[in-house]
Enzyme design. Sequence first.
Site, PDB file in Angstrom:
ATOM      1  N   LYS A 112    -121.743  -2.504  18.443  1.00 29.33           N
ATOM      2  CA  LYS A 112    -121.166  -1.340  18.887  1.00 29.33           C
ATOM      3  C   LYS A 112    -121.888  -1.201  20.607  1.00 29.33           C
ATOM      4  CE  LYS A 112    -121.693   1.943  19.715  1.00 29.33           C
ATOM      5  NZ  LYS A 112    -121.909   3.199  20.488  1.00 29.33           N
ATOM      6  N   GLU A 120    -120.059   3.703  24.525  1.00 24.26           N
ATOM      7  CA  GLU A 120    -118.048   4.174  24.840  1.00 24.26           C
ATOM      8  C   GLU A 120    -118.464   4.513  26.155  1.00 24.26           C
ATOM      9  OE1 GLU A 120    -120.862   8.371  23.530  1.00 24.26           O
ATOM     10  OE2 GLU A 120    -120.678   5.741  23.391  1.00 24.26           O
ATOM     11  N   SER A 129    -132.492   5.480  24.603  1.00 22.22           N
ATOM     12  CA  SER A 129    -133.628   6.132  24.301  1.00 22.22           C
ATOM     13  C   SER A 129    -134.493   6.429  23.441  1.00 22.22           C
ATOM     14  CB  SER A 129    -133.055   8.034  24.290  1.00 22.22           C
ATOM     15  OG  SER A 129    -132.397   8.008  23.546  1.00 22.22           O
ATOM     16  N   CYS A 142    -133.880   0.768  32.566  1.00 19.90           N
ATOM     17  CA  CYS A 142    -134.817   0.884  31.690  1.00 19.90           C
ATOM     18  C   CYS A 142    -136.457   0.763  32.186  1.00 19.90           C
ATOM     19  CB  CYS A 142    -134.982   1.098  30.078  1.00 19.90           C
ATOM     20  SG  CYS A 142    -134.934  -1.734  30.052  1.00 19.90           S
TER      21      CYS A 142
END
Length: 504
Positions: free
Chosen positions: A174, A177, A227, A282
């Site tokens: 996944k 988007e 996050s 990150c």
Amino acid sequence: MTKHVTHWIDGRAWEGVSARRGDLHDPATGAVTGSVDFASVKETDDAVAAAAAAFPGWRAASVAKRTTVLFAFRELLNQHKDELAALIVAEHGKVHSDALGEVARGLEVVEFACGIGNLLKGDFNDSASTGVEVYSLHQPLGPVAIISPFNFPAMVPMWFFPVAIAAGNTVVLKPSEKDPSASVFLAHLWQRAGLPDGVFNVVQGDKVAVDRLLEHPDIQSVSFVGSTPIARYVYENGTRYGKRVQALGGAKNHMVVLPDADLDLAADAAVSAGFGAAGERCMAVSVLVAVDPIGDELVAKIAERMATLKVGPGCLPDSEMGPLVTGVHRDKVTSYLDAGVTAGADLVVDGRKHAIGGAEAGIDTAAGFWLGPTLFDNVTSSMSIYTDEIFGPVLSVVRAPSYDEALALVNSNPYGNGVAVFTNDGGAAARFRDQVEVGMVGVNVPIPVPVAYHSFGGWKASLFGDTHAYGPHGVHFFTRTKAVTQRWLDPSHGGVNLGFPVNH
């Protein structure tokens, strides 16, 4: 013409009509460039069902067969890296050279996974007891889920799926988007490499798909990067449903510069690590800790270098830094500039004033999601620009009077992803390496992302779960160990013995 991105399920693009869609943007111009389907529970279930159906056959495939597919995928990925990088630039906004670097780092994990035959070897003990052999097997889990972020649409999925697939698992990815095209491009490469249908699936979408993957009984593990609040959510919900979970969260990465360091080298590193990919990494350096008395000189050197950075559309070869990924995110990051000034920090370089390129190439960037590199000085640990993960091109300089206070500052931070120390003193570097409470440490290296045959992961609020990404930890995460104890009896011996088995 606008593009349409959809799911990849059981070896083909999904052909249904989605009830929900999201817009895709060119971050450099702000223009809507297409749409992406958002999966419902039904499409998510279909992807998991395809992975579950493909698992028995892929698990039974020999290591030699799996390795052949991995090598073919590696070659195709290398051949088409420029095309993949261009997709990333168009949807994420990072510059082309940075997108190529992302693909290259993902390719390293594919190459590591090509050695799966050696990585899956178990242990064997002959004569563990009289006539008894004991050995271990490393077997795949089944269908696994990967939930990846927007900042590395190719690299982060490749932290996980090469090892997962090489070990015999099937995958449901996944992606974000915001930049979904890279995932479908990778699915096409897998198919061309000979991967059986259903082994690699992609569901586009949002929280609906995420929640269904977390609860689906056929999903055996979940790998997540994002996050810290969402990482905690994924970990708590995934484990509640009995799954293995590795959830990599946020960061506030410090770069400690000691007084003996080469300040030109440190300034170069701070600018590179702070503003590459517009700070949307990150592992980006967001806090520079200047140990007295070098602060003034170091800040001046950093500001001087920032002034020469070329900010512009990622498709232009001379651009060094691109836009942020969305207008909403740009506005959030920009709000920290006012917050820092209000809190009392010195705004040395205001990124809102930085020139944006593109006009020379006929690109209208007026509505793009832009913020130039920004530098704060005299930041304190109570300010929001220090405490929050801004995830943008904002570098905060904190002054520390001593090594001990610099170390204490780093160790008191709730995050523990990456840290760097710049020094010419080997003893100081070794002391820092041993005392700092952070998962990945760089010595004169600003972004210490481990190579593929080590493992990536932080400490504290930067990691939920006990297993890091890729490398040896990746093999461990995507397999489960089975211990076998066997004895082939001599037909001349036998008899019943109800006693507890002991070793002789």
